[in-house]
Design an enzyme around this catalytic site. Sequence first.
Site, mmCIF file in Angstrom:
data_model
loop_
_atom_site.group_PDB
_atom_site.id
_atom_site.type_symbol
_atom_site.label_atom_id
_atom_site.label_comp_id
_atom_site.label_asym_id
_atom_site.label_seq_id
_atom_site.Cartn_x
_atom_site.Cartn_y
_atom_site.Cartn_z
ATOM 1 N N GLU A 82 0.868 -1.185 0.000
ATOM 2 C CA GLU A 82 0.000 0.000 0.000
ATOM 3 C C GLU A 82 0.906 1.237 0.000
ATOM 4 O O GLU A 82 1.833 1.336 0.796
ATOM 5 C CB GLU A 82 -0.896 -0.045 1.255
ATOM 6 C CG GLU A 82 -1.550 1.250 1.682
ATOM 7 C CD GLU A 82 -2.510 1.843 0.647
ATOM 8 O OE1 GLU A 82 -3.472 1.174 0.277
ATOM 9 O OE2 GLU A 82 -2.270 3.001 0.222
ATOM 10 N N ASP B 72 -6.035 -4.099 -5.975
ATOM 11 C CA ASP B 72 -7.186 -3.456 -5.311
ATOM 12 C C ASP B 72 -6.926 -1.952 -5.319
ATOM 13 O O ASP B 72 -6.521 -1.368 -4.315
ATOM 14 C CB ASP B 72 -7.299 -3.999 -3.889
ATOM 15 C CG ASP B 72 -8.526 -3.468 -3.171
ATOM 16 O OD1 ASP B 72 -9.289 -2.694 -3.774
ATOM 17 O OD2 ASP B 72 -8.696 -3.823 -1.995
HETATM 18 N N1 SAM Z 1 -12.003 -0.762 -3.361
HETATM 19 C C1 SAM Z 1 -11.488 0.467 -3.759
HETATM 20 C C2 SAM Z 1 -12.002 0.992 -5.055
HETATM 21 O O1 SAM Z 1 -12.263 0.198 -5.981
HETATM 22 O O2 SAM Z 1 -12.158 2.206 -5.143
HETATM 23 C C3 SAM Z 1 -10.008 0.556 -3.620
HETATM 24 C C4 SAM Z 1 -9.712 0.584 -2.177
HETATM 25 S S1 SAM Z 1 -8.116 0.689 -1.543
HETATM 26 C C5 SAM Z 1 -8.443 1.937 -0.350
HETATM 27 C C6 SAM Z 1 -7.083 1.470 -2.755
HETATM 28 C C7 SAM Z 1 -5.712 1.808 -2.198
HETATM 29 O O3 SAM Z 1 -4.738 1.795 -3.240
HETATM 30 C C8 SAM Z 1 -5.620 3.185 -1.540
HETATM 31 O O4 SAM Z 1 -5.458 3.031 -0.172
HETATM 32 C C9 SAM Z 1 -4.390 3.838 -2.197
HETATM 33 O O5 SAM Z 1 -3.564 4.541 -1.281
HETATM 34 C C10 SAM Z 1 -3.681 2.621 -2.783
HETATM 35 N N2 SAM Z 1 -2.802 2.946 -3.925
HETATM 36 C C11 SAM Z 1 -2.994 3.865 -4.915
HETATM 37 N N3 SAM Z 1 -1.966 3.859 -5.773
HETATM 38 C C12 SAM Z 1 -1.098 2.897 -5.326
HETATM 39 C C13 SAM Z 1 0.157 2.426 -5.795
HETATM 40 N N4 SAM Z 1 0.737 2.941 -6.905
HETATM 41 N N5 SAM Z 1 0.768 1.446 -5.094
HETATM 42 C C14 SAM Z 1 0.199 0.918 -3.985
HETATM 43 N N6 SAM Z 1 -0.996 1.335 -3.489
HETATM 44 C C15 SAM Z 1 -1.634 2.309 -4.161
#
Ligand code: SAM
Length: 275
Positions: free
Chosen positions: A106, A155
């Site tokens: 994350e 995700d």
């Molecule tokens: N279920 C959700 C949706 O479809 O909208 C996604 C939920 S989850 C909270 C998504 C997570 O991906 C976020 O916490 C964000 O910080 C993380 N994220 C975004 N870009 C990322 C990256 N390049 N690498 C790792 N995590 C990432």
Amino acid sequence: MELWFTELQKPGMKISCKVLQTLHREQTPFQEIVLLDTVQFGRMLVLDGAVQVTLLDEFVYHEMLAHVPLHAHPAPKDVLIIGGGDGGTAREVLRHTELESVTLVEIDRRVVDVCRRFLPELSCSYDNPKLQVHFEDGVEYVKNKKACYDVILVDSPDPVGQAARLFSAEFYRAIFEALRPDGIFAAQTESPFVDAELIGRVYRDANRVFPITKLYQAVVPTYPTALWTFTVGSKRYDPETCLRKPLFEDDLRYYNADLHQASFKLPNFVKKLLR
Ligand code: SAM
């Protein structure tokens, strides 16, 4: 006075819900994190103005992202989750007691902290000894991995900002390399009603690297238009027809073996996006 939250989902489309209380709000180096308590959907995580999860319907998204690929693989041992800081996908993945390790990457540590505090229903697996968490960019993390995972789940939020690279051809090639010779990956890929171009592009990019590429669907009411897609790429097993008997189906609220296969049956307008 009534308080309402409105998400601008698309340039001509908004969704609103009545808010009981704003539980948390902060700006991190990556995004604005807001935690709301709403009348209709219960607690809701909002990142940069976009709804990520709500307690009303999160089970649909998390069960379908995790259990379709995990039941299609005959003997998964090591799973990687990219994004998913709320913990909902990890919770579902860890129902598979046969797994040896689950790694979650994350980018924003504060999402995990806030969800551990306000969304224990989702973040309940963070203390599981099989779960390792890394706080870094998922694209960079995957680049260095070779044949070490059985299943990889993406995700991600919508394809904007730091999440845009999670929808790129370069990333799917790196995922292919990170998977073992019979590995499977699945990613959330938005709505066919309003993200048609994206779904077609992701499918074709994944299909260039994975011998078997398919799309499956579920209904998630708080996402734009509610009809949601997941793209799955597999090196050996057809995720639509290779299916282990679910061992804990009675504990789930959405996923079951019938629905697994049915979710791959697509309406004609969605099939056309994949040509
Ligand atoms: N279920 C959700 C949706 O479809 O909208 C996604 C939920 S989850 C909270 C998504 C997570 O991906 C976020 O916490 C964000 O910080 C993380 N994220 C975004 N870009 C990322 C990256 N390049 N690498 C790792 N995590 C990432």
